[in-house]
Design a protein around this motif. Structure first.
Motif, PDB file in Angstrom:
ATOM      1  N   LEU A  54       0.842  -1.202   0.000  1.00 45.32           N
ATOM      2  CA  LEU A  54       0.000   0.000   0.000  1.00 45.32           C
ATOM      3  C   LEU A  54       0.873   1.247   0.000  1.00 45.32           C
ATOM      4  O   LEU A  54       0.428   2.329  -0.388  1.00 45.32           O
ATOM      5  CB  LEU A  54      -0.922   0.010   1.229  1.00 45.32           C
ATOM      6  CG  LEU A  54      -2.039  -1.045   1.231  1.00 45.32           C
ATOM      7  CD1 LEU A  54      -2.704  -1.128   2.602  1.00 45.32           C
ATOM      8  CD2 LEU A  54      -3.074  -0.747   0.167  1.00 45.32           C
ATOM      9  N   ALA A  77       0.082  -2.752  -7.081  1.00 46.65           N
ATOM     10  CA  ALA A  77      -1.355  -3.064  -7.103  1.00 46.65           C
ATOM     11  C   ALA A  77      -1.575  -4.497  -7.584  1.00 46.65           C
ATOM     12  O   ALA A  77      -2.416  -5.231  -7.057  1.00 46.65           O
ATOM     13  CB  ALA A  77      -2.086  -2.072  -8.001  1.00 46.65           C
ATOM     14  N   ARG A  81      -3.360  -7.510  -5.394  1.00 51.17           N
ATOM     15  CA  ARG A  81      -4.613  -8.214  -5.692  1.00 51.17           C
ATOM     16  C   ARG A  81      -4.386  -9.717  -5.886  1.00 51.17           C
ATOM     17  O   ARG A  81      -5.284 -10.512  -5.658  1.00 51.17           O
ATOM     18  CB  ARG A  81      -5.334  -7.586  -6.877  1.00 51.17           C
ATOM     19  CG  ARG A  81      -4.638  -7.591  -8.193  1.00 51.17           C
ATOM     20  CD  ARG A  81      -5.511  -6.948  -9.280  1.00 51.17           C
ATOM     21  NE  ARG A  81      -4.762  -6.878 -10.523  1.00 51.17           N
ATOM     22  CZ  ARG A  81      -4.166  -5.792 -10.983  1.00 51.17           C
ATOM     23  NH1 ARG A  81      -4.247  -4.666 -10.311  1.00 51.17           N
ATOM     24  NH2 ARG A  81      -3.501  -5.817 -12.115  1.00 51.17           N
TER      25      ARG A  81
ATOM     26  N   PRO B 637     -10.951   1.311  -0.107  1.00 47.35           N
ATOM     27  CA  PRO B 637     -10.997  -0.160  -0.126  1.00 47.35           C
ATOM     28  C   PRO B 637     -10.753  -0.745  -1.520  1.00 47.35           C
ATOM     29  O   PRO B 637     -10.157  -1.821  -1.648  1.00 47.35           O
ATOM     30  CB  PRO B 637     -12.420  -0.481   0.340  1.00 47.35           C
ATOM     31  CG  PRO B 637     -12.900   0.736   1.043  1.00 47.35           C
ATOM     32  CD  PRO B 637     -12.215   1.887   0.384  1.00 47.35           C
ATOM     33  N   VAL B 638     -11.209  -0.043  -2.543  1.00 47.20           N
ATOM     34  CA  VAL B 638     -11.016  -0.524  -3.917  1.00 47.20           C
ATOM     35  C   VAL B 638      -9.529  -0.444  -4.277  1.00 47.20           C
ATOM     36  O   VAL B 638      -8.968  -1.357  -4.895  1.00 47.20           O
ATOM     37  CB  VAL B 638     -11.862   0.314  -4.914  1.00 47.20           C
ATOM     38  CG1 VAL B 638     -11.720  -0.228  -6.326  1.00 47.20           C
ATOM     39  CG2 VAL B 638     -13.316   0.311  -4.485  1.00 47.20           C
ATOM     40  N   TRP B 639      -8.907   0.637  -3.836  1.00 47.39           N
ATOM     41  CA  TRP B 639      -7.459   0.787  -4.061  1.00 47.39           C
ATOM     42  C   TRP B 639      -6.707  -0.323  -3.327  1.00 47.39           C
ATOM     43  O   TRP B 639      -5.806  -0.966  -3.877  1.00 47.39           O
ATOM     44  CB  TRP B 639      -7.041   2.177  -3.567  1.00 47.39           C
ATOM     45  CG  TRP B 639      -5.567   2.394  -3.479  1.00 47.39           C
ATOM     46  CD1 TRP B 639      -4.699   2.510  -4.519  1.00 47.39           C
ATOM     47  CD2 TRP B 639      -4.793   2.514  -2.287  1.00 47.39           C
ATOM     48  NE1 TRP B 639      -3.439   2.707  -4.052  1.00 47.39           N
ATOM     49  CE2 TRP B 639      -3.453   2.711  -2.679  1.00 47.39           C
ATOM     50  CE3 TRP B 639      -5.097   2.489  -0.930  1.00 47.39           C
ATOM     51  CZ2 TRP B 639      -2.424   2.878  -1.764  1.00 47.39           C
ATOM     52  CZ3 TRP B 639      -4.075   2.654  -0.012  1.00 47.39           C
ATOM     53  CH2 TRP B 639      -2.742   2.844  -0.432  1.00 47.39           C
ATOM     54  N   ALA B 640      -7.128  -0.577  -2.072  1.00 46.05           N
ATOM     55  CA  ALA B 640      -6.451  -1.594  -1.274  1.00 46.05           C
ATOM     56  C   ALA B 640      -6.594  -2.976  -1.898  1.00 46.05           C
ATOM     57  O   ALA B 640      -5.719  -3.831  -1.758  1.00 46.05           O
ATOM     58  CB  ALA B 640      -7.021  -1.602   0.150  1.00 46.05           C
ATOM     59  N   ALA B 641      -7.711  -3.183  -2.620  1.00 47.38           N
ATOM     60  CA  ALA B 641      -7.946  -4.500  -3.231  1.00 47.38           C
ATOM     61  C   ALA B 641      -7.106  -4.690  -4.482  1.00 47.38           C
ATOM     62  O   ALA B 641      -7.168  -5.750  -5.114  1.00 47.38           O
ATOM     63  CB  ALA B 641      -9.420  -4.669  -3.553  1.00 47.38           C
ATOM     64  N   GLY B 642      -6.354  -3.666  -4.880  1.00 48.68           N
ATOM     65  CA  GLY B 642      -5.431  -3.884  -5.982  1.00 48.68           C
ATOM     66  C   GLY B 642      -5.679  -3.044  -7.221  1.00 48.68           C
ATOM     67  O   GLY B 642      -5.252  -3.412  -8.319  1.00 48.68           O
ATOM     68  N   MET B 643      -6.359  -1.907  -7.064  1.00 50.27           N
ATOM     69  CA  MET B 643      -6.544  -1.030  -8.221  1.00 50.27           C
ATOM     70  C   MET B 643      -5.665   0.209  -8.039  1.00 50.27           C
ATOM     71  O   MET B 643      -5.611   0.760  -6.932  1.00 50.27           O
ATOM     72  CB  MET B 643      -8.016  -0.617  -8.319  1.00 50.27           C
ATOM     73  CG  MET B 643      -8.408  -0.218  -9.723  1.00 50.27           C
ATOM     74  SD  MET B 643     -10.110   0.289  -9.820  1.00 50.27           S
ATOM     75  CE  MET B 643     -10.943  -1.262  -9.867  1.00 50.27           C
ATOM     76  N   THR B 644      -4.982   0.618  -9.102  1.00 51.42           N
ATOM     77  CA  THR B 644      -4.063   1.756  -8.946  1.00 51.42           C
ATOM     78  C   THR B 644      -4.838   3.068  -8.833  1.00 51.42           C
ATOM     79  O   THR B 644      -5.994   3.156  -9.262  1.00 51.42           O
ATOM     80  CB  THR B 644      -3.108   1.877 -10.145  1.00 51.42           C
ATOM     81  OG1 THR B 644      -3.906   2.106 -11.302  1.00 51.42           O
ATOM     82  CG2 THR B 644      -2.280   0.629 -10.334  1.00 51.42           C
ATOM     83  N   ARG B 645      -4.174   4.086  -8.283  1.00 48.01           N
ATOM     84  CA  ARG B 645      -4.802   5.411  -8.178  1.00 48.01           C
ATOM     85  C   ARG B 645      -5.105   5.967  -9.564  1.00 48.01           C
ATOM     86  O   ARG B 645      -6.132   6.590  -9.784  1.00 48.01           O
ATOM     87  CB  ARG B 645      -3.879   6.372  -7.432  1.00 48.01           C
ATOM     88  CG  ARG B 645      -3.785   6.084  -5.960  1.00 48.01           C
ATOM     89  CD  ARG B 645      -2.626   6.824  -5.354  1.00 48.01           C
ATOM     90  NE  ARG B 645      -1.346   6.317  -5.844  1.00 48.01           N
ATOM     91  CZ  ARG B 645      -0.182   6.929  -5.705  1.00 48.01           C
ATOM     92  NH1 ARG B 645      -0.137   8.094  -5.119  1.00 48.01           N
ATOM     93  NH2 ARG B 645       0.916   6.402  -6.168  1.00 48.01           N
ATOM     94  N   PRO B 727      -0.466   7.961  -1.108  1.00 49.58           N
ATOM     95  CA  PRO B 727      -0.944   6.757  -0.415  1.00 49.58           C
ATOM     96  C   PRO B 727      -1.243   7.037   1.060  1.00 49.58           C
ATOM     97  O   PRO B 727      -2.177   6.487   1.620  1.00 49.58           O
ATOM     98  CB  PRO B 727       0.224   5.787  -0.567  1.00 49.58           C
ATOM     99  CG  PRO B 727       0.914   6.209  -1.812  1.00 49.58           C
ATOM    100  CD  PRO B 727       0.770   7.690  -1.869  1.00 49.58           C
ATOM    101  N   LEU B 731      -4.305   5.822   3.226  1.00 53.96           N
ATOM    102  CA  LEU B 731      -4.087   4.950   4.394  1.00 53.96           C
ATOM    103  C   LEU B 731      -4.758   5.505   5.645  1.00 53.96           C
ATOM    104  O   LEU B 731      -5.127   4.759   6.541  1.00 53.96           O
ATOM    105  CB  LEU B 731      -2.584   4.760   4.635  1.00 53.96           C
ATOM    106  CG  LEU B 731      -1.888   3.892   3.580  1.00 53.96           C
ATOM    107  CD1 LEU B 731      -0.388   3.924   3.766  1.00 53.96           C
ATOM    108  CD2 LEU B 731      -2.395   2.455   3.661  1.00 53.96           C
ATOM    109  N   PHE B 734      -7.908   3.895   6.591  1.00 56.81           N
ATOM    110  CA  PHE B 734      -7.876   2.633   7.334  1.00 56.81           C
ATOM    111  C   PHE B 734      -7.442   2.846   8.785  1.00 56.81           C
ATOM    112  O   PHE B 734      -7.780   2.073   9.662  1.00 56.81           O
ATOM    113  CB  PHE B 734      -6.899   1.651   6.671  1.00 56.81           C
ATOM    114  CG  PHE B 734      -7.195   1.453   5.211  1.00 56.81           C
ATOM    115  CD1 PHE B 734      -8.461   1.066   4.795  1.00 56.81           C
ATOM    116  CD2 PHE B 734      -6.221   1.651   4.253  1.00 56.81           C
ATOM    117  CE1 PHE B 734      -8.742   0.891   3.454  1.00 56.81           C
ATOM    118  CE2 PHE B 734      -6.492   1.476   2.909  1.00 56.81           C
ATOM    119  CZ  PHE B 734      -7.759   1.096   2.507  1.00 56.81           C
TER     120      PHE B 734
END
Lengths: 216, 738
Positions: A54, A77, A81, B637-645, B727, B731, B734
């Motif tokens: 992160l 990223a 995922r 949360p969407v970013w944390a799940a693996g989507m870039t900014r 980031p 963060l 969270f």
């Protein structure tokens, strides 16, 4: 499964640069579970965030499932995922998606969605009857179970949990914790969990303690 | 108060949006009011100066001074007028002793025979005066010196008309009614733009309220009463309203000054009403403009002030989605919208211009209320992979926060499509009609009967001359134009008959009549001048008109025929050379002039359309800016799940474009319905004619492109911010209590 080597991280504040992590190294084997404890501000959450990709460390390296954490936003990223499942204290579900879509989101994003496994997870987490509800319609315990389901749906190699029961009462917290540990063991994932609670820390294989940015 | 105001110092863009939204809303509203006020002042000026234009006129083939003297001696209350074209002005010579006048100019030219003129003229007798544009006024003696002794017409001051004269009734009342409908159109646009501007104010005030929620809570906990807090918030808003209102009135004046020449052209072209092309800055505009800005601010900020008033001291500190509305509320809103549509449909059964505007208001407001529900309904059918599913679900969730701005966009787009379709239909029909009505090659008009006769002799068999004559009379109690028409193959082929009985032209020759659409009659109806054999299109004419055969006209109105339509190969220059006093116009020149008048006529609506769309884009920008501050917890949360900014920002950009595109799609049927109401209801009530509706898909696509550009511009800054968010900011979502 997770190898952190000589991790350094500092933040710029109005009073100058503050070092949060100062050469932390930690290794976690496949299936291993480690509790990370420490005072407030000792750098626990920061270490977890760096392990998840992160954020990027100022120095040192992060390796997950044998792959070094990428340097670009896109690389981190992708790693996140495909190899990491995250569980936060605040649940952090996606408010616009129902339970089923929340659980499946990251797995589908990574191309690792398995409907049979999702159904099994939902059953094990006691969510089968709640799949079409939205986060705002769930209790805290239910939301955290959804968050665990989301973290495990893609069968990641590593689960990172930041005070996963910190927002729940003790009884509910214990139930959720037991469930998470059982499912993590079932999937063979490694677990790094930040907690303040020595009682919860004792439930994991190992215990690492951070003090002033270093492992004690 | 300091604590409250410090918020704006830390958020200058937000303050700018608030001032800009309010200033633009006030500007468009006051601009339109200024144009209307200036035009109305021109009408009043014209009415008070030109008594002769408001009284019945007596006309005859020739009226001499002796005729006039005889009439006065016999006790007829008449006053002579000699008028003509002079130095590109209409010079009117009146007899001040017998002409009733409410103006102030008469005494000047009674004494030394000056000419009062609206415009500077190189003549020692001319003095500048506050007259309608293009007009000069003088004593009849001066006019006789310029145009000759014959009297142009007599004004019937009071009583009955003497025998032997045709009476032409004034059309002033109809003109004011017609121009009023035009002003009503402009006023409606002004209110629409004002409403759209208030959406921006609502967004900005709402955001400021949300961001200061914690501070309000602290102040309440420290003992500041709700009443005092609300009063301070109101005072703060008042400061903004006055600053933005003043800027808005100034801007409105600039808009009005820029548009007024086109409005003047419109009124002259459509209704023959003269309006000055310059604007005076009136004190009452400032007052009314500031008042409307304050009122608008209170309306737009009412919800926020009310919530502050009702906020308990221990209100939760969690920021919540500021305009969050439940699905149930959205359904209720849609239900109210459908109710408005039903009411609009029922209003279609009620005659009158106001009912027509009621239909328009119901249609627009109803559509705006239904929009969020309709969008949610449409989006429910979109889906696909994980990202698409989240994208549409998240877009649905943003609807309450974006709905006001999207409503503003819908109104602007529907108004654009509606007015564009009306103008386009008007243009297409009007030019086709011009081609029919101007079928002859040349049109000539002689100054007198003698010249006319000489001209016809000279033309001989080099041209077919079709006489044209028109007078005014009353028919079944209403003033009408009465036209005499020869039975010619050209007219039979080209006359724009909309409805006709079989053998209509033969029946015209046999004593029946044609009427224009404005008469509101159908073939077979019986009038005081004969049975209606045909109804023809007569766009641009505010007057009802009747056509008689030339023989009947000659018998009823013994006037000299001065105008002729010529079918000829002769160039206009040949006639001009032989007869310098004869006015010669060729078909192409008249057509070109008419089309130019038409184009200028709708330049104002075009400009207002663009401005309204601009204001809507600003409303979207304000809303996106508002939401972007509240979006991070939803996106983290969407970013944390693996989507870039970067991808998240791209999707946010796409979302704005998708919403603009969806609104455009929904605005299409609404705009077309609007066009139909304008063409089939409002136009018929205002002007008396109904135009066929034509569709212009190319214009819709262009508008769709424009709305996408507007949305892209509106989204650029919030999206750029998201793409560059650190980031650490994400963060915090969270780490912190939410």
């Amino acid at each position: 499964m997770l190898t952190l080597t000589d991790i350094r991280k500092s933040y710029d504040t109005s009073e100058g640069s503050v070092t949060v992590l100062d050469g932390v190294s930690l290794s976690l084997p496949p299936g291993g579970t480690v509790a990370l404890t420490g005072e407030s501000g000792s750098g626990k959450s920061t270490l977890l965030h760096l392990a998840a990709g992160l954020d990027a460390p100022d120095g040192g390296s992060v390796e997950v499932a044998g792959q070094p954490m990428g340097r670009t936003d896109a690389e981190r990223a992708r790693m996140r995922r495909e190899t990491v499942g995250l569980v936060f204290q605040q649940f952090n579900l996606i408010p616009s998606l129902d339970v089923a879509a929340n659980m499946a989101f990251q797995a589908r994003l990574a191309g690792r969605f398995d409907p049979a496994w999702q159904a099994e997870l939902a059953g094990a987490l006691g969510l089968s009857a709640l799949l079409h509800r939205y986060p705002e319609q769930l209790s805290g315990g239910q939301q955290q179970r959804v968050a665990i389901g989301r973290a495990l749906a893609g069968r990641p190699a590593l689960i990172l949990a930041d005070e996963p029961t910190g927002n729940l009462d003790e009884a509910t917290g214990d139930q959720v914790m037991a469930l998470m540990l059982r499912l993590v063991a079932d999937t063979g994932a490694a677990l790094l969990m930040v907690t303040h609670s020595p009682r919860l820390a004792a439930m994991l294989d190992r215990h690492a303690h951070l003090r002033a940015g270093r492992l004690a | 108060m300091n604590a409250l105001l410090s918020h704006w110092r830390r958020h200058p863009v937000q303050a700018l949006m608030l001032v800009l939204g309010l200033a633009l809303a006030t500007a468009l509203w006051t601009g339109v009011q200024a144009i209307n006020a200036e035009a109305r002042a021109s009408y009043d000026r014209a009415a008070s100066t030109l008594a002769q234009d408001r009284l019945p006129r007596l006309v005859a083939p020739r009226i001499t001074l002796a005729d006039y003297v005889a009439l006065r001696r016999a006790g007829w209350q008449v006053s002579p007028v000699i008028e003509g074209d002079w130095q590109s002005l209409r010079l009117v010579g009146i007899e001040p002793l017998t002409m009733p006048s409410e103006g102030e100019g008469s005494p000047d030219f009674l004494t030394d025979g000056v000419i009062l003129s609206s415009e500077p003229v190189d003549d020692p007798r001319v003095r500048a005066a506050d007259l309608p544009p293009g007009l000069a006024l003088t004593d009849i003696g001066v006019a006789a010196g310029i145009f000759g002794q014959d009297i142009s017409y007599l004004v019937l001051v009071s009583g009955a008309a003497p025998p032997g004269y045709s009476v032409i009734r004034p059309t002033g009342a109809d003109l004011s009614q017609l121009t009023e409908s035009f002003h009503l159109n402009l006023t409606a646009f002004g209110w629409l733009a004002f409403g759209v501007g208030l959406f921006i104010v609502h967004s900005a005030v709402g955001l400021a309220f949300e961001q200061r929620r914690a501070m309000f809570r602290t102040l309440r906990a420290l003992g500041v009463s709700a009443r005092r807090l609300a009063a301070m918030l109101l005072a703060e808003l008042l400061i903004f309203a006055l600053v933005a209102g003043a800027a808005g009135v100034g801007l409105g004046w600039l808009i009005a000054a820029a548009l007024l020449p086109d409005v003047a052209a419109t009124l002259r072209g459509l209704y023959g009403a003269d309006v000055g092309g310059t604007l005076n800055l009136r004190a009452e505009w400032w007052l009314v403009g500031l008042a409307i800005a304050v009122l608008g601010t209170l309306v737009a900020a009412g919800q926020s002030v009310w919530r502050l008033w009702r906020m308990p001291p221990l209100a939760p500190a969690q920021p919540r989605a500021w305009a969050r509305e439940s699905a149930r509320a959205m359904r209720m809103q849609a239900l109210a919208g459908f109710g408005l549509w039903l009411a609009a449909a029922l209003l279609l059964l009620v005659p009158g211009l106001w009912a027509g505007f009621g239909v328009l208001a119901g249609l627009l407001l109803g559509g705006a209320l239904i929009l969020p529900f309709a969008l949610a309904l449409v989006m429910r059918h979109f889906g696909g992979g994980a990202v698409a599913q989240w994208f549409w679900a998240d877009t649905r969730q943003q609807l309450p926060g974006l709905s006001l701005a999207l409503m503003a966009l819908l109104l602007a787009l529907a108004a654009n499509i509606g007015v564009g379709t009306m103008v386009g239909s008007f243009r297409t029909t009007f030019t086709a009609w011009l081609d029919q009505r101007l079928a002859a090659d040349l049109y000539v008009e002689a100054a007198d009967a003698e010249t006319s006769a000489r001209l016809l002799d000279w033309l001989g068999d080099r041209a077919t001359a079709l006489p044209m004559i028109q007078t005014e009379d009353t028919l079944d109690g209403r003033p009408v134009e009465v036209v005499g028409m020869v039975d010619a193959a050209l007219f039979r082929r080209a006359w724009p008959l909309l409805q006709a009985v079989p053998d209509a032209w033969d029946r015209l020759a046999a004593g029946e009549v044609f009427v224009n659409e404005q008469m509101g009659l159908s073939p077979g109806d019986v009038t005081g001048m004969g049975t209606v054999a045909g109804v023809y299109a007569d766009y641009g004419n505010p007057m009802p008109q009747v056509i008689l055969s030339m023989d009947r006209h000659r018998a009823a109105y013994p006037l000299p025929i001065l105008r002729h339509a010529l079918i000829t190969d002769l160039p206009a220059s040949a006639i001009r050379e032989a007869f310098p006093t004869v006015a010669v116009q060729n078909q192409a020149a008249i057509r070109e002039a008419s089309v130019q008048v038409f184009e200028r006529t709708f330049a104002v609506t075009g400009a207002l359309n663009v401005l309204t769309l601009g204001v809507a884009a600003l409303a979207i920008f304000a809303s996106l800016l508002t939401l972007s501050a509240l979006r991070l917890p939803q996106l983290a949360p969407v970013w944390a799940a693996g989507m870039t900014r970067g991808r998240l920002a791209g999707l946010e950009f796409l979302r704005t474009l998708a919403l603009a595109a969806l609104v455009w799609v929904l605005a299409l049927p609404m705009g077309l319905a609007l066009a139909w109401v304008l063409l089939a209801v409002v136009n018929v009530e205002a002007f008396g004619w109904r135009l066929p509706m034509r569709l212009f898909p190319g214009d819709w696509l262009r508008l769709g492109g424009l709305s996408l550009i507007a949305a892209a511009l509106a989204a650029a800054l919030p999206v750029r911010r998201l793409a560059r968010v650190r980031p650490a900011e994400l963060l915090k979502v969270f780490a912190h209590e939410r």
